[in-house]
Design a protein around this motif. Sequence first.
Motif, PDB file in Angstrom:
ATOM      1  N   ARG A   1      -1.967  14.909  -2.545  1.00  0.00           N
ATOM      2  CA  ARG A   1      -2.492  13.997  -1.158  1.00  0.00           C
ATOM      3  C   ARG A   1      -2.473  14.103   0.000  1.00  0.00           C
ATOM      4  O   ARG A   1      -2.913  13.975   0.227  1.00  0.00           O
ATOM      5  CB  ARG A   1      -1.605  12.598  -2.205  1.00  0.00           C
ATOM      6  CG  ARG A   1      -2.391  11.387  -1.255  1.00  0.00           C
ATOM      7  CD  ARG A   1      -1.426  10.107  -1.467  1.00  0.00           C
ATOM      8  NE  ARG A   1      -0.379  10.312  -1.569  1.00  0.00           N
ATOM      9  CZ  ARG A   1       0.454   9.532  -2.431  1.00  0.00           C
ATOM     10  NH1 ARG A   1      -0.360   9.142  -3.200  1.00  0.00           N
ATOM     11  NH2 ARG A   1       1.826   9.146  -2.172  1.00  0.00           N
ATOM     12  N   GLU A   2      -1.143  15.144   0.171  1.00  0.00           N
ATOM     13  CA  GLU A   2      -1.278  14.869   1.313  1.00  0.00           C
ATOM     14  C   GLU A   2      -1.340  16.564   1.815  1.00  0.00           C
ATOM     15  O   GLU A   2      -1.135  16.738   3.635  1.00  0.00           O
ATOM     16  CB  GLU A   2       0.274  15.038   2.033  1.00  0.00           C
ATOM     17  CG  GLU A   2       0.863  13.555   1.685  1.00  0.00           C
ATOM     18  CD  GLU A   2       2.558  13.047   2.069  1.00  0.00           C
ATOM     19  OE1 GLU A   2       2.477  13.832   2.662  1.00  0.00           O
ATOM     20  OE2 GLU A   2       2.851  11.818   1.878  1.00  0.00           O
TER      21      GLU A   2
ATOM     22  N   LEU B   1      -6.507   4.682  -0.256  1.00  0.00           N
ATOM     23  CA  LEU B   1      -6.772   3.537  -1.771  1.00  0.00           C
ATOM     24  C   LEU B   1      -8.552   3.007  -1.896  1.00  0.00           C
ATOM     25  O   LEU B   1      -8.601   3.518  -3.256  1.00  0.00           O
ATOM     26  CB  LEU B   1      -5.826   2.632  -1.765  1.00  0.00           C
ATOM     27  CG  LEU B   1      -4.309   2.843  -1.677  1.00  0.00           C
ATOM     28  CD1 LEU B   1      -3.473   1.662  -1.443  1.00  0.00           C
ATOM     29  CD2 LEU B   1      -4.291   2.856  -2.992  1.00  0.00           C
ATOM     30  N   ILE B   2      -9.035   2.398  -0.680  1.00  0.00           N
ATOM     31  CA  ILE B   2     -10.255   1.563  -1.718  1.00  0.00           C
ATOM     32  C   ILE B   2     -11.291   2.671  -0.408  1.00  0.00           C
ATOM     33  O   ILE B   2     -13.004   1.674  -1.075  1.00  0.00           O
ATOM     34  CB  ILE B   2     -10.214   0.476  -1.471  1.00  0.00           C
ATOM     35  CG1 ILE B   2      -9.799  -0.100   0.720  1.00  0.00           C
ATOM     36  CG2 ILE B   2      -9.179   0.121  -1.365  1.00  0.00           C
ATOM     37  CD1 ILE B   2      -9.741  -1.424   1.074  1.00  0.00           C
ATOM     38  N   GLY B   3     -10.884   3.160   0.096  1.00  0.00           N
ATOM     39  CA  GLY B   3     -12.361   3.910   1.104  1.00  0.00           C
ATOM     40  C   GLY B   3     -13.005   3.431   2.494  1.00  0.00           C
ATOM     41  O   GLY B   3     -12.188   1.906   2.633  1.00  0.00           O
ATOM     42  N   SER B   4     -13.114   3.911   3.217  1.00  0.00           N
ATOM     43  CA  SER B   4     -13.588   3.157   4.531  1.00  0.00           C
ATOM     44  C   SER B   4     -13.899   1.815   4.434  1.00  0.00           C
ATOM     45  O   SER B   4     -14.017   0.541   5.559  1.00  0.00           O
ATOM     46  CB  SER B   4     -13.566   4.339   5.396  1.00  0.00           C
ATOM     47  OG  SER B   4     -15.471   4.701   5.477  1.00  0.00           O
ATOM     48  N   ARG B   5     -15.303   1.933   4.070  1.00  0.00           N
ATOM     49  CA  ARG B   5     -16.143   0.883   3.811  1.00  0.00           C
ATOM     50  C   ARG B   5     -15.508  -0.581   3.330  1.00  0.00           C
ATOM     51  O   ARG B   5     -15.442  -1.576   3.942  1.00  0.00           O
ATOM     52  CB  ARG B   5     -17.329   0.367   3.213  1.00  0.00           C
ATOM     53  CG  ARG B   5     -18.896   2.109   3.809  1.00  0.00           C
ATOM     54  CD  ARG B   5     -19.844   2.161   2.998  1.00  0.00           C
ATOM     55  NE  ARG B   5     -20.523   0.871   3.088  1.00  0.00           N
ATOM     56  CZ  ARG B   5     -20.418   0.079   2.383  1.00  0.00           C
ATOM     57  NH1 ARG B   5     -20.294   0.222   0.918  1.00  0.00           N
ATOM     58  NH2 ARG B   5     -21.301  -0.712   2.135  1.00  0.00           N
ATOM     59  N   ASN B   6     -14.465  -0.109   2.477  1.00  0.00           N
ATOM     60  CA  ASN B   6     -14.473  -1.397   1.966  1.00  0.00           C
ATOM     61  C   ASN B   6     -12.968  -1.854   2.440  1.00  0.00           C
ATOM     62  O   ASN B   6     -12.464  -3.086   3.390  1.00  0.00           O
ATOM     63  CB  ASN B   6     -13.465  -0.937   0.311  1.00  0.00           C
ATOM     64  CG  ASN B   6     -15.104  -1.727  -0.668  1.00  0.00           C
ATOM     65  OD1 ASN B   6     -16.084  -2.563  -0.673  1.00  0.00           O
ATOM     66  ND2 ASN B   6     -14.989  -0.951  -1.703  1.00  0.00           N
TER      67      ASN B   6
ATOM     68  N   THR C   1       0.692  -1.063   0.299  1.00  0.00           N
ATOM     69  CA  THR C   1      -0.113  -0.106   0.084  1.00  0.00           C
ATOM     70  C   THR C   1       0.564   1.172   0.273  1.00  0.00           C
ATOM     71  O   THR C   1       0.251   2.505  -0.278  1.00  0.00           O
ATOM     72  CB  THR C   1      -1.102  -0.214   1.431  1.00  0.00           C
ATOM     73  OG1 THR C   1      -0.154   0.497   2.321  1.00  0.00           O
ATOM     74  CG2 THR C   1      -1.712  -1.541   1.018  1.00  0.00           C
ATOM     75  N   ALA C   2       2.383   1.455   0.381  1.00  0.00           N
ATOM     76  CA  ALA C   2       3.409   2.033   0.388  1.00  0.00           C
ATOM     77  C   ALA C   2       3.658   2.676  -1.371  1.00  0.00           C
ATOM     78  O   ALA C   2       4.149   3.423  -1.409  1.00  0.00           O
ATOM     79  CB  ALA C   2       4.223   2.208   1.327  1.00  0.00           C
ATOM     80  N   CYS C   3       3.396   1.644  -1.741  1.00  0.00           N
ATOM     81  CA  CYS C   3       3.308   2.031  -3.199  1.00  0.00           C
ATOM     82  C   CYS C   3       2.556   3.127  -3.929  1.00  0.00           C
ATOM     83  O   CYS C   3       1.600   2.695  -3.456  1.00  0.00           O
ATOM     84  CB  CYS C   3       3.988   1.185  -4.616  1.00  0.00           C
ATOM     85  SG  CYS C   3       5.748   0.042  -3.688  1.00  0.00           S
ATOM     86  N   ASP C   4       2.802   3.360  -4.937  1.00  0.00           N
ATOM     87  CA  ASP C   4       2.164   4.094  -5.798  1.00  0.00           C
ATOM     88  C   ASP C   4       0.892   3.462  -6.980  1.00  0.00           C
ATOM     89  O   ASP C   4      -0.487   3.959  -6.849  1.00  0.00           O
ATOM     90  CB  ASP C   4       1.977   5.377  -6.850  1.00  0.00           C
ATOM     91  CG  ASP C   4       3.649   6.369  -6.535  1.00  0.00           C
ATOM     92  OD1 ASP C   4       3.307   6.755  -5.235  1.00  0.00           O
ATOM     93  OD2 ASP C   4       4.992   6.573  -6.989  1.00  0.00           O
TER      94      ASP C   4
ATOM     95  N   ILE D   1     -12.068  -3.591  -6.368  1.00  0.00           N
ATOM     96  CA  ILE D   1     -12.233  -2.001  -5.007  1.00  0.00           C
ATOM     97  C   ILE D   1     -11.654  -0.694  -5.701  1.00  0.00           C
ATOM     98  O   ILE D   1     -11.172  -0.154  -4.351  1.00  0.00           O
ATOM     99  CB  ILE D   1     -12.189  -2.728  -4.140  1.00  0.00           C
ATOM    100  CG1 ILE D   1     -10.849  -3.541  -3.520  1.00  0.00           C
ATOM    101  CG2 ILE D   1     -13.463  -3.726  -4.356  1.00  0.00           C
ATOM    102  CD1 ILE D   1     -10.921  -4.147  -2.307  1.00  0.00           C
ATOM    103  N   GLY D   2     -10.290  -1.110  -6.504  1.00  0.00           N
ATOM    104  CA  GLY D   2      -9.510   0.036  -6.567  1.00  0.00           C
ATOM    105  C   GLY D   2      -8.056  -0.542  -5.543  1.00  0.00           C
ATOM    106  O   GLY D   2      -7.081   0.695  -6.137  1.00  0.00           O
ATOM    107  N   LEU D   3      -8.096  -1.229  -5.037  1.00  0.00           N
ATOM    108  CA  LEU D   3      -6.587  -1.758  -4.915  1.00  0.00           C
ATOM    109  C   LEU D   3      -5.886  -2.310  -5.818  1.00  0.00           C
ATOM    110  O   LEU D   3      -4.489  -2.409  -5.298  1.00  0.00           O
ATOM    111  CB  LEU D   3      -6.988  -3.066  -3.778  1.00  0.00           C
ATOM    112  CG  LEU D   3      -5.515  -3.610  -3.163  1.00  0.00           C
ATOM    113  CD1 LEU D   3      -4.867  -2.508  -1.606  1.00  0.00           C
ATOM    114  CD2 LEU D   3      -5.946  -4.598  -1.432  1.00  0.00           C
TER     115      LEU D   3
END
Length: 299
Positions: free
Chosen positions: A264-265, A196-201, A161-164, A220-222
């Motif tokens: 993003r930050e 990356l995928i939203g809180s629900r997912n 998850t730390a990669c783009d 889901i966009g992961l």
Amino acid sequence: MAISVWRCSLTRVRAMWLNKRCLSLYNSSHGFNETEIKEKLANFPGGSVDLTKGANGIAELCVNNSSRMNAFTGTMMIQLEEQMSELESWQDGKGLIVYGAGNTFCSGSDLKAVKAISSPQEGIMMCMFMQNTLTRLQRLPLISVALVQGKALGGGSELCTACDFRLMAPESEIRFVHKQMGLVPGWGGAARLIHLIGSRNAFKLLSSTAKVDPEYALKIGLADEVLNCVDDRSLEEAHKWLSTYTKGSPAVNRALKKVILSGREQKLEDALRTEKDIFGTVWGGPANLEALSKAAKHK
């Protein structure tokens, strides 16, 4: 002459230290003692984190501990942090592919180190160390891709998850197994997963510890792409995929990554000011002037 060389060397070291402090989340003001946790981690050897920098500006970072499904030993955690310093100072760099040896990605932390670092205080110190390291990976001025082959479990799922971007080989899986270990992610994986995928997912994946196959990850966009190949051919395919996004000069690619990071930050107003400053570093620069001299047309 010797004094001049010494001063230049000291200046470079100081600049690298300040850059590292800026890119990291924690320092001594947060109660973080990097020297102490490194000394502790060094007691757990094995494996390696190998870096190869290509002449084309694309680097490969290999998590190499295949006898333990590429689990991170203590020395590997230290090596990963050291490789971040190497990549941060690589002026010719444009992209990075993170992958695991032996056709699997990474199974998290080696259990020997986990069992030895059992007190909450030491656990939090290791957490801060790895959050610092993976935040620096995310903030590298390089376009990064995690090539997921086999399994990405626990800390391995956090690493990707730390990669783009994330590319998944056929029959690979990403799985946040922390809950099964009586834990939650500690290397920043939960916070990044939500982005990356939203809180629900993210809630579903973290609470169920479900296996995420390539098709579902793409849905889901992961994942950003499901590759066609396995073994060494998937690494070649990852290079080809990344080349689409790393065309042009290193300076422009690195500037683009910085613009994305600021958006993003940072808050909108701060991100706009940062974008203006970064724009100023490439306007009238070699790549810009070369494009103008060739009357470059958009295709």
